[in-house]
Design a protein around this motif. Structure first.
Motif, PDB file in Angstrom:
ATOM      1  N   ILE A 135       0.771  -1.222   0.137  1.00  0.00           N
ATOM      2  CA  ILE A 135       0.043  -0.047   0.087  1.00  0.00           C
ATOM      3  C   ILE A 135       0.848   1.176   0.130  1.00  0.00           C
ATOM      4  CG2 ILE A 135      -1.867  -1.151   0.857  1.00  0.00           C
ATOM      5  CD1 ILE A 135      -0.863   0.044   3.829  1.00  0.00           C
ATOM      6  N   ALA A 136       2.030   1.358   0.519  1.00  0.00           N
ATOM      7  CA  ALA A 136       2.727   2.492   0.630  1.00  0.00           C
ATOM      8  C   ALA A 136       3.297   2.705  -0.827  1.00  0.00           C
ATOM      9  CB  ALA A 136       4.187   2.083   1.465  1.00  0.00           C
ATOM     10  N   THR A 137       3.556   1.892  -1.681  1.00  0.00           N
ATOM     11  CA  THR A 137       4.024   1.965  -3.236  1.00  0.00           C
ATOM     12  C   THR A 137       2.815   2.471  -3.864  1.00  0.00           C
ATOM     13  OG1 THR A 137       5.567   0.284  -2.882  1.00  0.00           O
ATOM     14  CG2 THR A 137       5.062   0.812  -5.108  1.00  0.00           C
ATOM     15  N   SER A 138       1.659   1.687  -3.802  1.00  0.00           N
ATOM     16  CA  SER A 138       0.479   1.927  -4.524  1.00  0.00           C
ATOM     17  C   SER A 138       0.013   3.222  -4.264  1.00  0.00           C
ATOM     18  CB  SER A 138      -0.751   0.875  -4.092  1.00  0.00           C
ATOM     19  OG  SER A 138      -0.293  -0.558  -4.221  1.00  0.00           O
ATOM     20  N   PHE A 139      -0.107   3.731  -3.037  1.00  0.00           N
ATOM     21  CA  PHE A 139      -0.557   5.261  -2.835  1.00  0.00           C
ATOM     22  C   PHE A 139       0.605   6.266  -3.342  1.00  0.00           C
ATOM     23  CE2 PHE A 139      -3.638   2.970  -0.295  1.00  0.00           C
ATOM     24  CZ  PHE A 139      -4.917   3.506  -0.968  1.00  0.00           C
ATOM     25  N   GLY A 140       1.890   5.892  -2.969  1.00  0.00           N
ATOM     26  CA  GLY A 140       3.001   6.655  -3.295  1.00  0.00           C
ATOM     27  C   GLY A 140       3.108   7.027  -4.689  1.00  0.00           C
ATOM     28  N   ILE A 141       2.997   6.086  -5.555  1.00  0.00           N
ATOM     29  CA  ILE A 141       3.635   6.275  -7.020  1.00  0.00           C
ATOM     30  C   ILE A 141       2.105   6.570  -7.811  1.00  0.00           C
ATOM     31  CG2 ILE A 141       5.442   5.187  -6.642  1.00  0.00           C
ATOM     32  CD1 ILE A 141       4.029   2.840  -8.354  1.00  0.00           C
ATOM     33  N   MET A 142       0.691   6.537  -7.172  1.00  0.00           N
ATOM     34  CA  MET A 142      -0.331   6.618  -7.957  1.00  0.00           C
ATOM     35  C   MET A 142      -0.452   7.771  -9.086  1.00  0.00           C
ATOM     36  SD  MET A 142      -4.217   6.522  -6.310  1.00  0.00           S
ATOM     37  CE  MET A 142      -4.028   7.787  -5.419  1.00  0.00           C
ATOM     38  N   ASN A 143       0.038   9.141  -8.361  1.00  0.00           N
ATOM     39  CA  ASN A 143      -0.280  10.257  -9.068  1.00  0.00           C
ATOM     40  C   ASN A 143       0.745  10.341 -10.433  1.00  0.00           C
ATOM     41  OD1 ASN A 143      -2.315  11.143  -7.604  1.00  0.00           O
ATOM     42  ND2 ASN A 143      -1.200  12.219  -6.166  1.00  0.00           N
ATOM     43  N   PHE A 144       1.743   9.498 -10.416  1.00  0.00           N
ATOM     44  CA  PHE A 144       2.474   9.496 -11.484  1.00  0.00           C
ATOM     45  C   PHE A 144       1.834   8.944 -12.764  1.00  0.00           C
ATOM     46  CE2 PHE A 144       6.050   9.375  -8.477  1.00  0.00           C
ATOM     47  CZ  PHE A 144       6.780  10.638  -8.695  1.00  0.00           C
ATOM     48  N   ASN A 145       0.886   8.077 -12.616  1.00  0.00           N
ATOM     49  CA  ASN A 145       0.049   7.473 -13.694  1.00  0.00           C
ATOM     50  C   ASN A 145       1.062   6.709 -14.725  1.00  0.00           C
ATOM     51  OD1 ASN A 145      -2.382   6.816 -15.012  1.00  0.00           O
ATOM     52  ND2 ASN A 145      -1.918   8.613 -16.644  1.00  0.00           N
ATOM     53  N   ILE A 146       2.187   5.989 -13.781  1.00  0.00           N
ATOM     54  CA  ILE A 146       3.049   5.020 -15.038  1.00  0.00           C
ATOM     55  C   ILE A 146       2.670   3.610 -14.322  1.00  0.00           C
ATOM     56  CG2 ILE A 146       5.590   4.446 -15.012  1.00  0.00           C
ATOM     57  CD1 ILE A 146       6.140   7.384 -13.929  1.00  0.00           C
ATOM     58  N   PRO A 147       2.735   2.650 -15.393  1.00  0.00           N
ATOM     59  CA  PRO A 147       2.516   1.338 -15.178  1.00  0.00           C
ATOM     60  C   PRO A 147       3.423   0.905 -14.415  1.00  0.00           C
ATOM     61  CG  PRO A 147       2.535   1.832 -17.512  1.00  0.00           C
ATOM     62  CD  PRO A 147       2.873   2.935 -16.728  1.00  0.00           C
ATOM     63  N   MET A 148       2.952  -0.196 -13.249  1.00  0.00           N
ATOM     64  CA  MET A 148       3.808  -0.672 -12.308  1.00  0.00           C
ATOM     65  C   MET A 148       3.946  -2.091 -11.928  1.00  0.00           C
ATOM     66  SD  MET A 148       3.141  -0.140  -8.057  1.00  0.00           S
ATOM     67  CE  MET A 148       2.314  -1.724  -7.789  1.00  0.00           C
ATOM     68  N   PHE A 149       5.055  -2.509 -11.911  1.00  0.00           N
ATOM     69  CA  PHE A 149       5.090  -3.955 -11.257  1.00  0.00           C
ATOM     70  C   PHE A 149       5.390  -3.939  -9.809  1.00  0.00           C
ATOM     71  CE2 PHE A 149       6.654  -4.259 -15.841  1.00  0.00           C
ATOM     72  CZ  PHE A 149       5.701  -5.469 -16.250  1.00  0.00           C
ATOM     73  N   GLY A 150       4.530  -4.473  -9.158  1.00  0.00           N
ATOM     74  CA  GLY A 150       4.920  -4.647  -7.465  1.00  0.00           C
ATOM     75  C   GLY A 150       5.663  -5.810  -7.189  1.00  0.00           C
ATOM     76  N   VAL A 151       6.621  -5.426  -6.380  1.00  0.00           N
ATOM     77  CA  VAL A 151       7.570  -6.506  -5.852  1.00  0.00           C
ATOM     78  C   VAL A 151       7.527  -6.754  -4.237  1.00  0.00           C
ATOM     79  CG1 VAL A 151       9.958  -7.152  -5.770  1.00  0.00           C
ATOM     80  CG2 VAL A 151       8.854  -5.916  -7.924  1.00  0.00           C
TER      81      VAL A 151
END
Length: 267
Positions: A135-151
């Motif tokens: 959740i720290a990653t999901s909400f932290g980078i959400m506004n960048f609107n860049i596709p994410m691979f979660g690790v």
């Protein structure tokens, strides 16, 4: 770092730090990553080595980086090297989890700017943290609107993110990738041990989770970067660790849990 040198990343579950120099090679192990800095000539080669290693034909480069830390870390020996130090443990937010998200956003933003890029130039973010559902990653980078691979790899998350990102770049699937991770002392205590408000007494010797976030921007080794400098670090290859469990159950001594895999990956 001099031109012509490369960086090899090996992912382990280790939480140790050491350095050794042998002949012309310097090996650094930091929080789940083995960095082997050495001279290298690029030539046609097999990209897979053995059962768990990869060697890149055109090694990707780290073209931007950033680090964000809390007050305790900022007061330490490496404090002057951090890009951003925040004295407020909540980072202006209302919860520890929100604070960790803000750290990730700040680290990613600084790294992208240090690379001379804009968020729109980034193809993928490969990132993770210690919390449930990232959740720290999901909400932290959400506004960048860049596709994410979660690790999710605990202390090896940054090494894994750099490894996956490097394969995406060298494989031709992205020009630029951000590798990113974070941890926060209070959110980690809440998740894995006891919430701080509980007032649990810690033993004299105990694991202390860093409050901080780190990010790097990976670019093609033969790409035309917008920001030119000498001495870029190359990621020439990676070796992925396997699960090595010695049955350690002490949540206050995570180093003992992770150290055996470091021995495994070095063999």
């Amino acid at each position: 770092m001099a031109e012509g040198f490369s960086l090899e990343v090996r992912v382990s579950q280790s939480h140790l730090f050491y350095a050794k120099v042998k002949e012309n090679t310097c090996v650094l192990l930091v929080y789940g990553m083995i960095f082997s800095v050495h001279g290298m000539e690029n030539k046609d080669m097999e990209k897979t080595v053995g059962k768990r290693s990869v060697q890149f034909e055109v090694p990707p480069c780290i073209i931007g980086a950033a680090s964000v830390a809390g007050e305790k870390e900022g007061n330490g020996a490496f404090g002057k090297y951090f890009d951003f130090v925040e004295t407020d443990p909540l980072f202006g937010g209302n919860t520890w989890e929100e604070a960790e998200s803000k750290m990730q956003h700040i680290a990613a933003d600084i790294a992208i700017r240090n690379a001379g890029l804009e968020p729109g130039d980034i193809r993928y973010i490969v990132a993770g943290d210690l919390l449930g559902q990232l959740i720290a990653t999901s909400f932290g980078i959400m506004n960048f609107n860049i596709p994410m691979f979660g690790v999710y790899g605990a202390c090896s998350t940054m090494g894994e993110s750099m490894g996956i990102g490097s394969m995406l770049v060298e494989g031709g699937f992205a020009d630029y990738v951000v590798a990113l991770t974070s941890s926060h002392f209070a959110s980690a205590e809440k998740q894995f041990r006891f919430p701080l408000a509980y007032g649990n007494q810690r033993p004299y010797s105990s694991t202390w989770t860093v409050t901080g976030s780190g990010a790097v921007v990976l670019g093609k080794g033969d790409g035309n970067w917008k920001r030119k400098e000498t001495g870029y670090v190359q990621i020439s290859g990676l070796t992925t660790g396997v699960i090595t469990d010695y049955g350690i159950k002490d949540s206050m001594n995570m180093g003992a849990c992770m150290a055996p895999d470091n021995v495994n990956i070095e063999q």
